[in-house]
Enzyme design. Structure first.
Site, PDB file in Angstrom:
ATOM      1  N   LYS A 136     -50.706  58.873 -39.594  1.00 32.36           N
ATOM      2  CA  LYS A 136     -50.340  58.648 -38.198  1.00 32.36           C
ATOM      3  C   LYS A 136     -51.558  58.260 -37.372  1.00 32.36           C
ATOM      4  O   LYS A 136     -51.530  57.272 -36.628  1.00 32.36           O
ATOM      5  CB  LYS A 136     -49.700  59.903 -37.599  1.00 32.36           C
ATOM      6  N   ASP A 142     -44.847  59.293 -35.165  1.00 32.71           N
ATOM      7  CA  ASP A 142     -45.035  60.687 -34.804  1.00 32.71           C
ATOM      8  C   ASP A 142     -43.662  61.340 -34.724  1.00 32.71           C
ATOM      9  O   ASP A 142     -42.665  60.767 -35.170  1.00 32.71           O
ATOM     10  CB  ASP A 142     -45.822  60.823 -33.499  1.00 32.71           C
TER      11      ASP A 142
END
Length: 235
Positions: free
Chosen positions: A132, A151
């Site tokens: 991420k 996310d």
């Protein structure tokens, strides 16, 4: 020959609606930091490390304090872990993150001449950096067109929309590459995170008046908020 996966019909409709609808809404902290720092890869990397499991307002305030004292890896590497801790408190897990920030700066100076590398493989060498964080740095600082940052907001909304059927964000990232057209990849995080923070919340999403409601099957939604979505601020 394997058949090409059929892409959800609502992807383009949703993304085009959101491109207009997020205008005027509060943007994610990392987008603000990226814009304020002219997409400085170092500051985007550090701010993203601080942002994990931390509210946006806290991330923005802590990042600002830290960069006011040490805006470069050279300056930050001279700080002690305790000094970094004091500057970034009250972000969550500040003790661990302070150690990661210190180690990241040292690795940048030792292995990369103080410059943030621009590949996934190299970014994953830094402590505390997962896919991420790496994807977001590549998108915000290197203008990558090849990455999707996922996310919890992106994971949740992509499943609610029926784009993917996944249990974990990393699964969602890989599924979204197959489910969406490449033109949307750099924008998915900005659009869905902004919408997730303002409208499509984890509990009691504001479905009434939501501009993408006509295209959303609301998968997994059991109760909605009585508060309507904000009116579209874009023309």
């Amino acid at each position: 020959m394997a058949r090409r996966q059929k892409r959800p019909a609502n992807v383009e409709l949703v993304m085009r609606e959101l491109a207009r609808a997020i205008t005027g809404l509060e943007l994610p902290a990392l987008e603000k930091i990226s814009g304020n720092q002219q997409e400085d890869p170092f500051q985007v990397l550090i701010a993203t490390l601080l942002s994990a499991r931390t509210q946006d307002a806290t991330t923005l305030a802590a990042s600002t304090r830290l960069f006011n004292v040490a805006p470069t890896p050279q300056a930050m590497a001279k700080l002690t872990v305790k000094q970094i801790e004091r500057l970034i408190t009250p972000v969550s897990f500040f003790y661990t993150k302070a150690k990661h920030v210190k180690a990241t700066c040292e690795l940048l100076l030792d292995a990369f001449d103080g410059r943030v590398p621009g590949t996934m493989e190299e970014l994953l060498r830094f402590p505390g950096v997962g896919r991420k964080t790496a994807n977001l740095v590549l998108i915000l600082s290197f203008r990558s067109q090849q990455n999707i940052c996922v996310d919890t907001h992106v994971h949740r909304i992509a499943n609610r929309l029926g784009w993917v059927t996944t249990r974990m964000p990393e699964e969602t990232e890989h599924a979204l590459y197959a489910a969406t057209d490449r033109e949307w990849w750099p924008h998915i995080n900005l659009y869905l995170v902004t919408w997730g923070q303002n409208v499509c919340r984890p509990n009691y999403p504001r479905c009434t008046g939501c501009v993408i409601r006509p295209h959303c099957p609301q998968l997994g939604v059991t109760e909605i908020s009585k508060q309507p979505a904000p009116e579209r601020l874009a023309s």
